[in-house]
Structure formats: structure tokens, C-alpha cells
Design an enzyme around this catalytic site. Structure first.
Site, mmCIF file in Angstrom:
data_model
loop_
_atom_site.group_PDB
_atom_site.id
_atom_site.type_symbol
_atom_site.label_atom_id
_atom_site.label_comp_id
_atom_site.label_asym_id
_atom_site.label_seq_id
_atom_site.Cartn_x
_atom_site.Cartn_y
_atom_site.Cartn_z
ATOM 1 N N ASP A 161 11.435 -43.165 46.819
ATOM 2 C CA ASP A 161 11.773 -42.412 48.019
ATOM 3 C C ASP A 161 10.588 -41.480 48.290
ATOM 4 O O ASP A 161 10.376 -40.516 47.571
ATOM 5 C CB ASP A 161 13.060 -41.614 47.759
ATOM 6 C CG ASP A 161 13.431 -40.701 48.926
ATOM 7 O OD1 ASP A 161 12.676 -40.655 49.916
ATOM 8 O OD2 ASP A 161 14.478 -40.026 48.823
ATOM 9 N N LYS A 193 9.915 -36.156 58.145
ATOM 10 C CA LYS A 193 9.155 -35.158 57.404
ATOM 11 C C LYS A 193 7.671 -35.288 57.755
ATOM 12 O O LYS A 193 7.076 -34.392 58.303
ATOM 13 C CB LYS A 193 9.351 -35.323 55.899
ATOM 14 C CG LYS A 193 10.627 -34.770 55.234
ATOM 15 C CD LYS A 193 11.894 -34.905 55.970
ATOM 16 C CE LYS A 193 13.097 -34.314 55.263
ATOM 17 N NZ LYS A 193 13.838 -35.237 54.404
ATOM 18 N N TRP A 252 18.135 -35.320 46.091
ATOM 19 C CA TRP A 252 17.966 -36.646 46.703
ATOM 20 C C TRP A 252 18.029 -37.728 45.653
ATOM 21 O O TRP A 252 18.648 -38.773 45.848
ATOM 22 C CB TRP A 252 16.669 -36.725 47.504
ATOM 23 C CG TRP A 252 16.631 -35.753 48.638
ATOM 24 C CD1 TRP A 252 15.750 -34.728 48.816
ATOM 25 C CD2 TRP A 252 17.534 -35.683 49.767
ATOM 26 N NE1 TRP A 252 16.051 -34.047 49.962
ATOM 27 C CE2 TRP A 252 17.126 -34.594 50.560
ATOM 28 C CE3 TRP A 252 18.645 -36.431 50.162
ATOM 29 C CZ2 TRP A 252 17.786 -34.238 51.741
ATOM 30 C CZ3 TRP A 252 19.306 -36.080 51.337
ATOM 31 C CH2 TRP A 252 18.875 -35.000 52.106
HETATM 32 C C1 LIG Z 1 15.160 -35.632 53.917
HETATM 33 C C2 LIG Z 1 15.161 -36.506 52.718
HETATM 34 C C3 LIG Z 1 16.088 -37.541 52.553
HETATM 35 C C4 LIG Z 1 17.206 -37.813 53.544
HETATM 36 O O1 LIG Z 1 16.711 -38.395 54.650
HETATM 37 P P1 LIG Z 1 17.677 -38.877 55.849
HETATM 38 O O2 LIG Z 1 16.701 -39.581 56.734
HETATM 39 O O3 LIG Z 1 18.256 -37.639 56.441
HETATM 40 O O4 LIG Z 1 18.710 -39.760 55.277
HETATM 41 C C5 LIG Z 1 15.996 -38.336 51.429
HETATM 42 N N1 LIG Z 1 15.038 -38.125 50.508
HETATM 43 C C6 LIG Z 1 14.138 -37.139 50.621
HETATM 44 C C7 LIG Z 1 13.092 -36.972 49.577
HETATM 45 C C8 LIG Z 1 14.169 -36.301 51.728
HETATM 46 O O5 LIG Z 1 13.265 -35.316 51.853
#
Ligand SMILES: *Cc1c(COP(=O)(O)O)cnc(C)c1O
Length: 356
Positions: free
Chosen positions: A168, A192, A101
Site C-alpha cells: 500500500d 495523497k 491502514w
Molecule cells: C488514505 C490511505 C488509505 C485509504 O485510502 P482510501 O482511498 O480512502 O480508501 C489507505 N492506506 C494509506 C496508507 C492511506 O494513506
């Protein structure tokens, strides 16, 4: 039988949340309509949006200088929106490369300004969080992935610097307390630890905006969504509603402090078994082990399918590891009860006995 959901995302939601969301899908409040068919401008939905915002502000103790937004496009859209809105062409941003990511965020930021990858753990398949690296003081921001969903590592000691972070937090938002004042932007895809797929939480410090010269398309400009209370266009009504219910659930269950305490207990329970059990081994450096995504291998690789079959028999689903790590990954987000982790630990114990 209700399965125990260890999937990494979309992921487990609290049972009470699912029940309330189901009711509202048929009939929302006293409207005589499903929440799926009401206007995002109705006073009933505006109340949902306001409550969701207020809960984020309360739970994370978000200071007044910040705006709370509910956007679409996933966390993946924030990889470019953050840089597009904040990183000038002549600016440099720092990025800590701790997994897939992070790497995707780095790729997008390079479209807008200079990127300095301050450190990376790629050399050991992202099994640890880099430490002790230099952070230049003139960086516009330092981008961090607080929890690496795929590799099962998490940042517990934030880098010591005056440079503001952008983070993030898709997979550990609301799992532990954070000092929001250290961040220019925090973003998280809901699916998540906050709700269903379809909405992304963005917490942005207002004074970092409006400083870049480039033209920004209306929909990609944070200011648009600040000015229109996340309703410039039709927002993802149902995902915002279910996220709001989850935030209520967090509050009613003791808030972030209680979540954090329970998450530590759950993670310890599982890691202790991984370390004790002669058949398994953890993949992440011990001090960096994620409390959300627990990655481990079976020492005898030929046992992988057999263990997954045992998990399935006990009702544990989603335990298969991501292809870039292999083995197993148990995602134990806020909504995972301790009893779910205990069930998985029992499966591991029985597996050891059976194969002694
Ligand atoms: C799942 C995830 C993403 C991607 O998320 P989307 O909503 O599918 O774009 C980005 N960063 C992390 C840390 C993730 O776990």
C-alpha cells in the site's frame, strides 16, 4: 490569500495542475465540451488513459510483466481485492503491522486465507518500523504499508526476503524510486500524492493472477480490468485526468529522482527545526521518519491550540495531528514547495521566541 495546504489527504496539488484541470472542466481541448461530460469511450479520453498509463510506466520504470490499472473504491478496496485475487484458501500471507491502514488490510485478508502478522509496532503506538523479524519463505506475499500516513513512519529498508511484496503506497507513491520487480501488487489511492480522490492506481504482476480457486465477482477481478483497459465500466474520468496532469507535472519537473531529492530536502528542513526548537518534539523513531507526513508534538500540551492559531495566521492549514497521535502533522507531499515548509519553520521559530 492562497493557503499552504498541509492536509494529509485529499491533499495539495500543483498549481499548474489545478489551472489546467479548471480549464478542461469548462472546455476540454478542442472538443467544445467539458471533460466532465464526455464519454469514457471517446478517443480524447482514451488518449488521457493511455498517457496516464504510459507516464506511470515511465516514471516508475514498470517492467513489461506488469499491468497498470486505474480503479475506483479507494485503497481500502485493495485491502480485500489483493487477497481475494491472490491469496488461496490454504495459502498464508505475511503482513507487517505498522499502523491503522495495515491493521485494516490484515482484517480483510483474513476473510480469504491465513494471515501471519510477521511483526507489529503497536506496542509503541506505531512510532517505528519493526526490524529484524523472521519472514517464512513459504508466504504467498508480504504486505507492507510503505508510508504510514497517520503515524509518520516510512519503510526505507525493504525487508530482505525472496517473498514478493504487496504494498500500500497510497501516501508515498511517486515520492521516491522503487524497484517494482520486487512487488506482486502496488496500490495507491490517488488523493495523497497523485491526484484527487476517486481513483486508485494498481500495478499488478500478471503472472500472480488466475491461481486461486474461488469465484471472484467480475468487478473485483483484476483480470476484468486488465482485459478492458480499466474501462470495463465507466472509470472515474476526471480523477484520472487530473492524475495524468500531475504525472505530467512530475515528469516536467525532473521525474522521480528530482522529487525524491526535493522531498529529502523538505523533510530535513522540517525535522531539523523540530529537533533544534526547544518547544517541539518529533513522535516517530528518527531512522523511520516519514518524508511525507511529519508528526510532532509541542512539549507543553497546553500550547497546542496557540500553535495551530499561529499556523493559521501564516496561512498554513491542515497542521492538526490525527487523533491517534495528537499534536501536529504536516503533510509535505510532492506538490508542497520548499517555500511552504520554510513558512512553517518560521512559524515554529517565532513560536519559540514568543514563548521563551
Ligand atoms: C488514505 C490511505 C488509505 C485509504 O485510502 P482510501 O482511498 O480512502 O480508501 C489507505 N492506506 C494509506 C496508507 C492511506 O494513506
Amino acid at each position: 490569500m492562497k493557503k499552504i495546504n498541509f492536509f494529509a489527504g485529499p491533499a495539495i496539488l500543483a498549481q499548474e495542475v489545478l489551472e489546467e484541470a479548471s480549464k478542461s472542466a469548462l472546455s476540454f481541448g478542442d472538443m467544445g465540451l467539458s471533460i466532465l461530460e464526455i464519454s469514457h469511450r471517446s478517443k480524447q479520453f482514451v488518449a488521457v488513459m493511455d498517457e496516464a498509463k504510459a507516464l506511470v510506466k515511465e516514471l516508475l520504470e514498470v517492467p513489461d510483466e506488469y499491468e497498470i490499472l486505474f480503479l475506483s473504491g479507494g485503497a481500502s478496496s485493495q485491502f480485500y481485492m489483493t487477497a481475494m485475487n491472490i491469496l488461496g484458501e490454504d495459502d498464508t500471507a505475511g503482513y507487517l503491522d505498522t499502523g491503522s491502514w495495515s491493521s485494516k488490510a490484515i482484517k480483510e485478508a483474513k476473510l480469504f486465507g491465513e494471515v501471519n502478522v510477521v511483526a507489529s509496532s503497536k506496542d509503541k503506538n506505531y512510532s517505528y518500523i519493526p526490524k529484524g523479524y523472521e519472514i517464512p519463505e513459504d508466504l504467498k506475499y508480504l504486505h507492507l504499508t510503505s508510508n504510514n500516513t497517520i503515524f509518520g513512519t516510512e519503510i526505507f529498508e525493504w525487508p530482505k526476503t525472496k517473498v514478493p511484496y504487496i504494498a500500500d503506497m497510497s501516501s508515498d507513491i511517486f515520492s521516491r524510486s522503487i524497484d517494482v520487480s520486487k512487488f506482486s501488487v502496488i496500490y495507491a489511492g490517488a488523493q495523497k500524492n497523485m491526484g484527487p480522490a476517486g481513483v486508485t492506481l494498481v500495478i499488478v504482476r500478471k503472472d500472480v493472477l488466475g491461481k486461486v480457486d474461488r469465484k471472484i465477482p467480475t468487478m473485483l477481478n483484476y483480470q476484468t480490468h486488465i482485459d478492458k483497459d480499466s474501462s470495463f465500466n465507466t472509470p472515474p474520468v476526471y480523477p484520472i485526468y487530473v492524475s495524468m496532469l500531475t504525472l505530467r507535472w512530475i515528469k516536467n519537473n525532473g521525474g522521480i529522482a528530482a522529487m525524491e531529492k526535493r522531498n529529502i530536502e523538505k523533510a530535513n528542513l522540517l525535522y531539523d527545526e523540530i529537533d533544534r526548537n526547544s518547544k517541539f518534539v518529533g513522535t516517530a523513531a528518527k531512522e523511520d521518519r516519514s518524508r511525507m507526513n511529519v508528526c510532532f508534538l509541542v512539549k507543553d500540551e497546553s500550547h497546542t491550540e496557540a500553535f495551530l492559531a499561529d499556523c493559521a495566521e501564516a496561512g498554513c492549514v491542515g497542521v492538526k495531528g490525527h487523533r491517534s497521535v495528537g499534536g501536529f502533522r504536516a503533510s509535505i507531499y510532492n506538490a508542497m514547495p520548499k517555500s511552504g515548509v520554510q513558512t512553517l519553520v518560521e512559524v515554529m521559530k517565532n513560536f519559540e521566541d514568543k514563548n521563551a
